[in-house]
Design an enzyme around this catalytic site. Structure first.
Site, PDB file in Angstrom:
ATOM      1  NE  ARG A 187       9.767  14.020 -16.227  1.00  0.00           N
ATOM      2  CZ  ARG A 187       9.073  12.904 -16.126  1.00  0.00           C
ATOM      3  NH1 ARG A 187       7.749  12.935 -16.008  1.00  0.00           N
ATOM      4  NH2 ARG A 187       9.678  11.741 -16.106  1.00  0.00           N
ATOM      5  CG  HIS A 219       9.680   8.700 -20.191  1.00  0.00           C
ATOM      6  ND1 HIS A 219       9.187   9.802 -19.520  1.00  0.00           N
ATOM      7  CD2 HIS A 219       8.623   7.879 -20.355  1.00  0.00           C
ATOM      8  CE1 HIS A 219       7.887   9.649 -19.307  1.00  0.00           C
ATOM      9  NE2 HIS A 219       7.519   8.490 -19.798  1.00  0.00           N
ATOM     10  CD  GLU A 230       5.204   6.614 -14.752  1.00  0.00           C
ATOM     11  OE1 GLU A 230       4.878   5.641 -15.447  1.00  0.00           O
ATOM     12  OE2 GLU A 230       4.454   7.579 -14.548  1.00  0.00           O
ATOM     13  CG  ASN A 252       5.351  10.583 -12.962  1.00  0.00           C
ATOM     14  OD1 ASN A 252       5.752  11.721 -12.694  1.00  0.00           O
ATOM     15  ND2 ASN A 252       5.962   9.818 -13.839  1.00  0.00           N
ATOM     16  CE1 TYR A 254      -1.180  10.782 -16.121  1.00  0.00           C
ATOM     17  CE2 TYR A 254       0.545   9.555 -15.015  1.00  0.00           C
ATOM     18  CZ  TYR A 254       0.144  10.447 -15.986  1.00  0.00           C
ATOM     19  OH  TYR A 254       1.079  11.010 -16.823  1.00  0.00           O
ATOM     20  CD  GLU A 294       4.578  11.247 -16.516  1.00  0.00           C
ATOM     21  OE1 GLU A 294       3.567  10.529 -16.656  1.00  0.00           O
ATOM     22  OE2 GLU A 294       5.718  10.907 -16.865  1.00  0.00           O
TER      23      GLU A 294
HETATM   24  C1  BGC Z   1       4.096   7.775 -18.276  1.00  0.00           C
HETATM   25  C2  BGC Z   1       3.745   8.494 -19.547  1.00  0.00           C
HETATM   26  C3  BGC Z   1       2.379   8.064 -20.013  1.00  0.00           C
HETATM   27  C4  BGC Z   1       1.375   8.455 -18.951  1.00  0.00           C
HETATM   28  C5  BGC Z   1      -0.061   8.124 -19.276  1.00  0.00           C
HETATM   29  C6  BGC Z   1       2.963   7.658 -17.297  1.00  0.00           C
HETATM   30  O1  BGC Z   1       2.918   6.368 -16.789  1.00  0.00           O
HETATM   31  O2  BGC Z   1       5.262   8.280 -17.697  1.00  0.00           O
HETATM   32  O3  BGC Z   1       4.749   8.235 -20.483  1.00  0.00           O
HETATM   33  O4  BGC Z   1       2.026   8.579 -21.245  1.00  0.00           O
HETATM   34  O5  BGC Z   1       1.685   7.815 -17.747  1.00  0.00           O
HETATM   35  O6  BGC Z   1      -0.243   6.750 -19.383  1.00  0.00           O
END
Ligand code: BGC
Length: 448
Positions: free
Chosen positions: A77, A121, A166, A294, A296, A353
């Site tokens: 991607r 992006h 995002e 995405n 995290y 992501e």
């Molecule tokens: C984004 C990336 C970023 C990653 C880590 C995501 O919010 O799409 O571009 O590097 O998080 O912060």
């Protein structure tokens, strides 16, 4: 042994984005974007870093694709820098920019790697920002035209498209919190922009369908899980609003054709109004083929009057953290995926992501990033739990292939499977690269 095994047709990949890796900011006819302006404004990016050179992938894409091939990924991607294609956002196409992406896509395909292309992006052409940026509905139209151009140009070559990456970051993080370009701090502006980004997504999907392009199209919202600190209703409600900011606000319009009432009412209470024109919601809710997620981090939250926009206070109850100080919260990944399925049905999902910031450096030719391996293992375990619970997962792409320009954090924060020395631009495979390669080859890993 605790084997976590994935279906054979699961697609594995890695992700990057144009401004974060390409460099060559003033080459090949590329026009400036809002990230050039922002990163060159003193005080906006840590250490005054900018994306002028980044990983220099504009010149080194062949080396990077070789690394991908060896890694064994099915999908890569990447994103297109809009101002490489249309330097001022509209008008004359820049053939050199186009050629660069043809080279990348051709090399990927020759190496048996499927290109997944993100159209936006975050690097909006500066010329469009000068006319109001995403606050101006003309930008929405310009995005639809640029998307259509790309669909035609790469028809048959790129079969997987993501409209907007995002939208929460491109609206609220950038225009309310002011942390990302263009750096505004205005909740009304940010809310209008969130609507325009969703509209831009819908218009691009409409063009895609009208052209009958072969392939699939979706968008990639970022999600966070918020766990209420207590079972008090006020804590639950505060967390619902906090999650609604990421989830319902960006999913309901696409999947239900309307904004979530509880959020609209809350925004109104805070003096923020939404202006919707006739036909907008029909456009936004065009059926899509998949959603990219995405994920995290997650947090524990509780009610606190006048804290944040949502009367929500995040409480640190001691989760382990990555080097970006984000909680490691794999349980939230499982929960958020189930929430999506419960609320929006069994839509195909790619994890577009997921990854972790750890700043391990090269020592004696290797990078011992065991913590990244653990992070990925934990999140893949949650992913598998969601799949066994009926969530329709098609693939997993880790963020990121390479260490890169981490937006407001500059080069200080590393997310890659591959280490980049930002002085020499030398690439070094980390231990996580070797672990991921083995996991992809096997289709399983041992959790212990
Ligand atoms: C984004 C990336 C970023 C990653 C880590 C995501 O919010 O799409 O571009 O590097 O998080 O912060």
């Amino acid at each position: 042994m605790a084997i976590i095994e994935f279906p054979k047709d699961m697609k594995w990949g890695a992700a990057t984005a144009s401004y974060q890796i390409e460099g060559a900011a003033f080459e090949g006819g590329r026009g400036p974007s809002i990230w050039d302006t922002f990163s060159h404004t003193p005080g906006k990016v840590l250490n005054g870093d900018n994306g002028d050179v980044a990983c220099d992938s504009y010149h080194r894409y062949e080396e990077d694709i070789k690394l991908m091939k060896e890694l064994g990924i099915d999908v890569y991607r990447f994103s297109v820098s809009w101002s490489r294609i249309f330097p001022t956002g509209t008008g004359e196409v820049n053939k050199e920019g186009l050629q660069y992406y043809h080279n990348v896509v051709d090399a990927l395909v020759e190496n048996g790697i499927e290109p997944m292309c993100t159209l936006y992006h975050w690097d909006l052409p500066q010329a469009l920002q000068d006319k109001g940026g995403w606050n101006n509905r003309e930008t929405v139209e310009a995005f639809a035209n640029y998307s259509e151009y790309m669909f035609k140009e790469f028809s048959g070559k790129i079969k997987s498209w993501i409209t907007i990456n995002e939208p929460w970051c491109a609206s609220f993080l950038s225009n309310f919190m002011g942390i990302h370009a263009p750096g505004n701090q205005d909740p009304q502006l940010a809310t209008t922009i969130s609507h325009h980004l969703l509209l831009a997504h819908g218009k691009a999907v409409t063009r895609f369908r009208a052209l009958g392009v072969e392939g699939e199209i979706g968008y990639a919202p970022n999600l966070e899980w918020l766990e209420p600190f207590s079972s008090k209703q006020e804590d639950i409600d505060a967390c619902d609003r906090g999650m609604g900011f990421f989830i319902e606000w960006f999913f309901d319009p696409v999947f239900k054709g309307s904004y979530p009432e509880f959020m609209v009412n809350w925004f109104e209470k805070k003096g923020v109004m939404l202006t919707i024109e006739d036909g907008d919601m029909e456009t936004i809710s065009q059926p899509i083929d998949f959603v990219g997620i995405n994920y995290y981090t997650g947090s524990v939250g509780r009610y606190k009057k006048d804290e944040d926009l949502f009367d929500l206070e995040k409480v640190d109850i001691g989760y382990e953290k990555t080097d970006l100080n984000w909680n490691i919260y794999p349980e939230g990944f499982f929960k958020v995926l189930l929430k999506i399925k419960d609320q929006y049905g069994s839509i195909p999902i790619y994890i577009t992501e997921n990854g972790a910031c750890y700043n391990d450096e090269v020592e004696n030719g290797s990078v011992k990033d065991q913590r990244r391996i653990e992070y990925i293992k934990q999140h893949l375990t949650s992913l598998k739990r969601s799949m066994d619970s009926g969530v329709n997962i098609k693939g997993y792409l880790t963020w990121s292939l390479l260490d890169n320009f981490e937006w407001a954090e500059g080069y200080d924060k590393r997310f890659g499977l591959i280490h980049v020395n930002f002085n020499t631009l030398e690439r070094t495979k980390k231990d996580s690269y070797y672990w991921y390669k083995q996991m992809i080859g096997n289709g399983w890993f041992d959790k212990e």
